[in-house]
Design a protein around this motif. Structure first.
Motif, PDB file in Angstrom:
ATOM      1  N   UNK A  21       0.969  -0.798   0.080  1.00 45.76           N
ATOM      2  CA  UNK A  21      -0.401   0.398  -0.175  1.00 45.76           C
ATOM      3  C   UNK A  21       0.853   1.252   0.309  1.00 45.76           C
ATOM      4  N   UNK A  22       0.127   2.313  -0.758  1.00 44.30           N
ATOM      5  CA  UNK A  22       1.290   4.001  -0.465  1.00 44.30           C
ATOM      6  C   UNK A  22       0.456   4.691  -0.171  1.00 44.30           C
ATOM      7  N   UNK A  47      -6.460   0.045  -1.501  1.00 45.38           N
ATOM      8  CA  UNK A  47      -7.711   0.791  -1.963  1.00 45.38           C
ATOM      9  C   UNK A  47      -8.031   1.881  -1.493  1.00 45.38           C
ATOM     10  N   UNK A  48      -7.605   3.016  -1.689  1.00 46.00           N
ATOM     11  CA  UNK A  48      -7.165   4.347  -1.648  1.00 46.00           C
ATOM     12  C   UNK A  48      -8.988   4.118  -2.265  1.00 46.00           C
ATOM     13  N   UNK A  71     -12.032   3.629 -13.068  1.00 47.92           N
ATOM     14  CA  UNK A  71     -10.662   2.758 -13.355  1.00 47.92           C
ATOM     15  C   UNK A  71      -9.620   3.279 -12.483  1.00 47.92           C
ATOM     16  N   UNK A  72      -9.844   4.510 -11.729  1.00 46.83           N
ATOM     17  CA  UNK A  72      -8.568   4.290  -9.834  1.00 46.83           C
ATOM     18  C   UNK A  72      -8.744   2.903  -9.136  1.00 46.83           C
ATOM     19  N   UNK A  76      -6.064   0.142  -7.722  1.00 53.41           N
ATOM     20  CA  UNK A  76      -5.860   0.630  -6.904  1.00 53.41           C
ATOM     21  C   UNK A  76      -6.206  -0.717  -5.562  1.00 53.41           C
ATOM     22  N   UNK A  77      -7.612  -1.309  -5.980  1.00 52.37           N
ATOM     23  CA  UNK A  77      -8.161  -2.357  -5.263  1.00 52.37           C
ATOM     24  C   UNK A  77      -8.004  -2.811  -5.963  1.00 52.37           C
ATOM     25  N   UNK A  78      -8.335  -3.843  -6.535  1.00 55.00           N
ATOM     26  CA  UNK A  78      -7.594  -5.726  -7.481  1.00 55.00           C
ATOM     27  C   UNK A  78      -5.880  -5.734  -6.476  1.00 55.00           C
ATOM     28  N   UNK A  79      -6.549  -6.987  -6.377  1.00 50.25           N
ATOM     29  CA  UNK A  79      -5.307  -7.143  -5.284  1.00 50.25           C
ATOM     30  C   UNK A  79      -4.597  -7.867  -6.365  1.00 50.25           C
ATOM     31  N   UNK A  80      -3.915  -6.844  -6.406  1.00 50.70           N
ATOM     32  CA  UNK A  80      -3.208  -7.442  -7.932  1.00 50.70           C
ATOM     33  C   UNK A  80      -1.675  -8.798  -7.689  1.00 50.70           C
TER      34      UNK A  80
END
Length: 265
Positions: A21-22, A47-48, A71-72, A76-80
């Motif tokens: 996470x960032x 997940x921001x 898109x965001x 940011x929310x997909x468990x890559x």
């Protein structure tokens, strides 16, 4: 950008790491802070909250604002899961996401480019006509065969593209794209499949797939480097052997590398 994405990325010998996470993500008006002296590799966050349209962004419709948020959320929310870490020979991070119950597969490439500005990317991502689209796609996607562009308005375009899927039938896609600058340091380009009478109808020898894709480009405060994120979720339709899926997906993440190389020329 298209069919070559329809795969689960990553070879067996690639290192796998979950995405960290960032804490800086979520600022509604600006990209995550980048040092004026360096441009670190972009981090993907868990997940921001989706960004809102910044004050400098042209007024978007409710539908388009939701599209930007989608898109965001995907980025940011997909468990890559990271399948490849940046190296001198392959200077991007590659990620994948798959679900057993979902026929779609997802890939993502993340890279940085020093000595480039947002304007450099805009010209390579937002095509004005069919000739320009085909020329640049031939340079950035080895599976691209032919295509067409119809400009709807300042921010929206319709695209059609045919892609080599040897030894299977070729795939084609029709998609609508939203291409917009947010403030002075961010570009978002989002694409999703649609049906349109303005584009060629499917033919017997080609399978029409479905796509959901996007680019996010953010420029450093000093304007001397950019980070680029590209994701693609594709339903290739019909049956595709696993070995082909695995082969083409990892290559598609390298669209980021090919775009960076094109811009640096």
């Amino acid at each position: 950008r298209m069919f070559a994405c329809c795969a689960c990325a990553g070879a067996a010998d690639e290192s796998v790491a979950t995405v960290q996470a960032d804490p800086h993500c979520g600022n509604e008006n600006a990209a995550p802070p980048l040092s004026s002296k360096e441009c670190p590799r972009a981090e993907v966050v868990d997940s921001p909250p989706p960004p809102r349209v910044s004050v400098d962004t042209p007024q978007l419709s409710v539908e388009d604002t939701a599209w930007v948020a989608e898109v965001s959320s995907i980025i940011h929310g997909t468990p890559w899961v990271r399948t490849h870490a940046s190296t001198p020979r392959s200077p991007i991070d590659k990620y994948k996401f798959t679900e057993d119950s979902d026929p779609r597969v997802s890939i993502m490439g993340v890279g940085t480019s020093e000595g480039t500005s947002l304007a450099d990317f805009w010209d390579c991502m937002c095509f004005q006509d069919t000739e320009e689209f085909c020329r640049l796609m031939n340079q950035t996607d080895p599976m691209f065969k032919t295509g067409k562009v119809v400009k709807e308005d300042q921010y929206h375009r319709l695209y059609w593209g045919v892609f080599n899927a040897f030894p299977l039938c070729d795939r084609d896609f029709v998609w609508r794209s939203l291409e917009v600058k947010q403030g002075t340091r961010r570009i978002i380009a989002a694409s999703k499949s649609v049906e349109s009478e303005l584009m060629p109808a499917p033919v017997a020898s080609v399978v029409r797939g479905a796509i959901n894709a996007g680019y996010l480009v953010e420029e450093a405060e000093d304007g001397n480097c950019c980070k680029i994120v590209y994701f693609c979720q594709v339903d290739p339709k019909d049956w595709v052997p696993t070995w082909i899926v695995n082969k083409v997906a990892s290559d598609q993440a390298d669209n980021v590398t090919r775009i960076l190389n094109l811009i640096r020329r």
